[in-house]
Design a protein around this motif. Structure first.
Motif, PDB file in Angstrom:
ATOM      1  N   GLN A 165       0.828  -1.207   0.000  1.00 36.75           N
ATOM      2  CA  GLN A 165       0.000   0.000   0.000  1.00 36.75           C
ATOM      3  C   GLN A 165       0.860   1.254   0.000  1.00 36.75           C
ATOM      4  OE1 GLN A 165      -2.926   0.230   3.158  1.00 36.75           O
ATOM      5  NE2 GLN A 165      -3.012   2.446   3.027  1.00 36.75           N
ATOM      6  N   ASP A 169       0.856   4.009  -3.009  1.00 43.72           N
ATOM      7  CA  ASP A 169       0.442   5.380  -2.737  1.00 43.72           C
ATOM      8  C   ASP A 169       1.543   6.380  -3.079  1.00 43.72           C
ATOM      9  OD1 ASP A 169      -2.009   4.516  -1.915  1.00 43.72           O
ATOM     10  OD2 ASP A 169      -1.617   4.710   0.232  1.00 43.72           O
ATOM     11  N   ARG A 211      -7.225   2.951  -5.698  1.00 40.60           N
ATOM     12  CA  ARG A 211      -6.380   3.902  -4.974  1.00 40.60           C
ATOM     13  C   ARG A 211      -6.234   5.195  -5.770  1.00 40.60           C
ATOM     14  NH1 ARG A 211      -5.875   2.451   0.211  1.00 40.60           N
ATOM     15  NH2 ARG A 211      -3.957   3.678   0.408  1.00 40.60           N
ATOM     16  N   GLU A 214      -9.422   7.151  -5.351  1.00 37.68           N
ATOM     17  CA  GLU A 214      -9.517   7.739  -4.014  1.00 37.68           C
ATOM     18  C   GLU A 214      -8.634   8.986  -3.909  1.00 37.68           C
ATOM     19  OE1 GLU A 214      -8.405   4.548  -1.475  1.00 37.68           O
ATOM     20  OE2 GLU A 214     -10.337   3.510  -1.649  1.00 37.68           O
ATOM     21  N   ARG A 215      -7.421   8.912  -4.454  1.00 41.53           N
ATOM     22  CA  ARG A 215      -6.541  10.077  -4.443  1.00 41.53           C
ATOM     23  C   ARG A 215      -7.149  11.204  -5.282  1.00 41.53           C
ATOM     24  NH1 ARG A 215      -1.015  10.613  -4.099  1.00 41.53           N
ATOM     25  NH2 ARG A 215      -1.189   9.031  -2.472  1.00 41.53           N
TER      26      ARG A 215
END
Length: 262
Positions: A165, A169, A211, A214-215
């Protein structure tokens, strides 16, 4: 994302990458010296701690292997024996670790004493936290085997999943290959893909897409960047691709999300 959470996330990612780089460095040193990780630990103990009682260093078999390699030798001490590094070992230590240590000292020498005290205090507190949780994890070994097996069955460990993760990220703006994620977990691509799906219920590709979205939602809410710039910032090749994936996962377009935030 506000500056503090972003900074903390970056620090976490950098720590993981530093740990990985350190482990890789030691692995390469081990190959050069034809030694395992435990053997390197023994050499480090003798290098920093000096001559050490034999029973406080390593198992007899480990000592014998290091002796055969010419890295340690025994000497009499107070009715017993202690282990010391040979000149051959010190030469290798100076060659392999010396430049790294010198660069580290140079880096620290540039910092004011006040900053060094902050770093020292932080590392002391971090070490105490690490020791506490190491003990907690070690207690899991005392659980019945069936309990451990249920936790281990099929999926990634929490630590491996966290490493994946953090890496993802930190690299959302770049192409992320499954092989890169697998490397963070320490598994082959085949076994990583199966274990990852067992842990998350998603394929690695689908998870990375989530991800990214979401960002993107965070950037839509907390920045004034144009949609095209946001698309690139979270790793999409074009605004149209970004919009397609975003709508599929959220049911709304980025433009609608931004409009509703105003």
């Amino acid at each position: 994302m506000s500056p503090r959470p972003a900074l903390l996330e970056q620090i976490g990612s950098d720590v993981v990458q530093f740990q990985d780089a350190s482990a890789q460095f030691d692995a390469t040193v081990g190959k050069v010296l034809a030694l395992g990780r435990a053997d390197l630990g023994c050499l480090a103990q003798l290098h920093f701690g000096g001559p050490t009682p034999l029973d406080a260093v390593a198992r007899e078999a480990d000592v014998a292997r290091l002796e055969l390699a010419g890295y340690v030798q025994r000497e009499a001490a107070g009715g017993g024996q202690r282990l010391v590094l040979t000149a051959h070992a010190r030469e290798w230590i100076d060659t392999l670790w010396g430049p790294l240590q010198a660069d580290g000292h140079q880096l620290m020498a540039a910092l004011p004493e006040e900053h060094l005290r902050i770093i020292a205090g932080f590392l002391k507190a971090a070490r105490a936290i690490q020791d506490r949780h190491a003990a907690r994890v070690a207690r899991l070994l005392q659980e019945p085997g069936t309990s451990r097996a249920a936790r281990q069955r099929g999926g990634l460990s929490p630590a491996a999943l966290r490493r994946v993760q953090l890496y993802a990220d930190a690299h959302l703006a770049e192409p992320i290959r499954v092989g890169e994620l697998a490397q963070r977990s320490g598994l082959s691509v085949f076994h990583f893909t199966r274990a990852f799906r067992q842990s998350t219920g998603m394929t690695p590709h689908a998870w990375v897409q989530q991800r990214r979205v979401e960002r993107a939602r965070d950037l839509l809410s907390n920045s004034s960047l144009p949609l095209g710039d946001i698309a690139l910032a979270v790793g999409f090749s074009s605004q149209s691709h970004f919009t397609t994936v975003f709508r599929r996962l959220t049911g709304l377009t980025p433009a609608v999300i931004r409009r509703d935030q105003r």
